[in-house]
Scaffold this active site. Structure first.
Site, mmCIF file in Angstrom:
data_model
loop_
_atom_site.group_PDB
_atom_site.id
_atom_site.type_symbol
_atom_site.label_atom_id
_atom_site.label_comp_id
_atom_site.label_asym_id
_atom_site.label_seq_id
_atom_site.Cartn_x
_atom_site.Cartn_y
_atom_site.Cartn_z
ATOM 1 N N MET A 9 77.997 -92.985 -19.027
ATOM 2 C CA MET A 9 78.154 -93.066 -20.481
ATOM 3 C C MET A 9 78.670 -91.772 -21.090
ATOM 4 O O MET A 9 79.402 -91.788 -22.055
ATOM 5 C CB MET A 9 76.811 -93.418 -21.128
ATOM 6 C CG MET A 9 76.329 -94.814 -20.872
ATOM 7 S SD MET A 9 77.335 -96.045 -21.711
ATOM 8 C CE MET A 9 76.918 -95.731 -23.417
ATOM 9 N N ALA A 10 78.277 -90.631 -20.514
ATOM 10 C CA ALA A 10 78.632 -89.355 -21.140
ATOM 11 C C ALA A 10 78.736 -88.253 -20.094
ATOM 12 O O ALA A 10 78.205 -88.365 -18.984
ATOM 13 C CB ALA A 10 77.588 -88.977 -22.191
ATOM 14 N N ASP B 289 63.049 -95.610 -21.932
ATOM 15 C CA ASP B 289 63.609 -95.201 -20.644
ATOM 16 C C ASP B 289 62.867 -93.977 -20.090
ATOM 17 O O ASP B 289 63.478 -92.970 -19.731
ATOM 18 C CB ASP B 289 65.099 -94.920 -20.775
ATOM 19 C CG ASP B 289 65.833 -94.941 -19.436
ATOM 20 O OD1 ASP B 289 65.268 -95.475 -18.461
ATOM 21 O OD2 ASP B 289 66.962 -94.435 -19.356
#
Length: 205
Positions: free
Chosen positions: A1-2, A111
């Site tokens: 994602m990043a 998470d």
């Protein structure tokens, strides 16, 4: 994602971690908004065991978060190196205190796992990665991974998070922290199947 880069904030001469959303992901409005929301969520907390965010925004099409640089490695690395029961208790108490602040503010992290608990240079554990955090009000939604399971990491998920048919609250995070604590003490996870199907059978009984 990043991607995450180590940088220097020149005005204050301090090291910072800059998290930049992948360009292809930034083209999706919902993902871009969720990424920038992470910065706003973290900025609303004030706790020594929650990562600090210094700035967030968009620059030349790049979405970024500038956060404190945590130089002490992850909890996963420390578990693999071996922890004493006293060390495990110290860490879990600090993370539980951080989660109390998160839950009091009306959020669920969703998470909790060793990779998202990182240490400062002085050994203080810090809760990070609020990328899929939700408020109690809006955390029940249709977001699912390719396996049909709601976002998160299956080995640490509470049964209700896996089922995805109830609204989550802070108890789901505490279940995940309990799994992490088990891992810290015994060096293995309570659920060890190599397949998603096997994990679901173990967790859901």
């Amino acid at each position: 994602m990043a991607y995450v880069y180590l940088a220097v904030q020149e005005g204050l001469n301090r090291e910072v971690a800059i998290k930049v959303l992948q360009p292809t992901r930034a083209e999706e409005p919902s993902i871009r908004e969720q990424f920038l929301l992470e910065g706003r969520i973290i900025a609303g907390f004030n706790h020594p065991n929650i990562v600090m965010v210094y700035a967030s925004g968009e620059e030349r099409g790049n979405c970024y978060l500038a956060m404190e640089y945590l130089s002490g490695g992850t909890l996963l690395e420390r578990i693999k190196g071996g922890l004493t029961p006293a060390e495990a208790v110290r860490i879990v108490r600090a993370v539980a205190a951080a989660l109390h602040t998160v839950h009091q503010a009306g959020f669920v992290h969703r998470d909790i796992k060793p990779q998202n608990i990182v240490f400062r240079g002085d050994g203080a554990p810090v809760l990070t990665d609020f990328g899929i955090a939700k408020t109690y009000v809006d955390n029940w939604d249709a977001e699912r991974t390719g396996t049909g399971i709601k976002k998160g990491t299956v080995r640490y998920m509470s049964p209700e998070q896996i089922n995805g048919n109830v609204e989550l609250d802070g108890r789901s995070d505490l279940y995940s922290l309990g799994v992490v604590f088990y891992y810290m003490l015994l060096g293995r996870l309570p659920y060890d199947s190599d397949t998603i199907h096997g994990l679901l059978q173990e967790i859901l009984g």
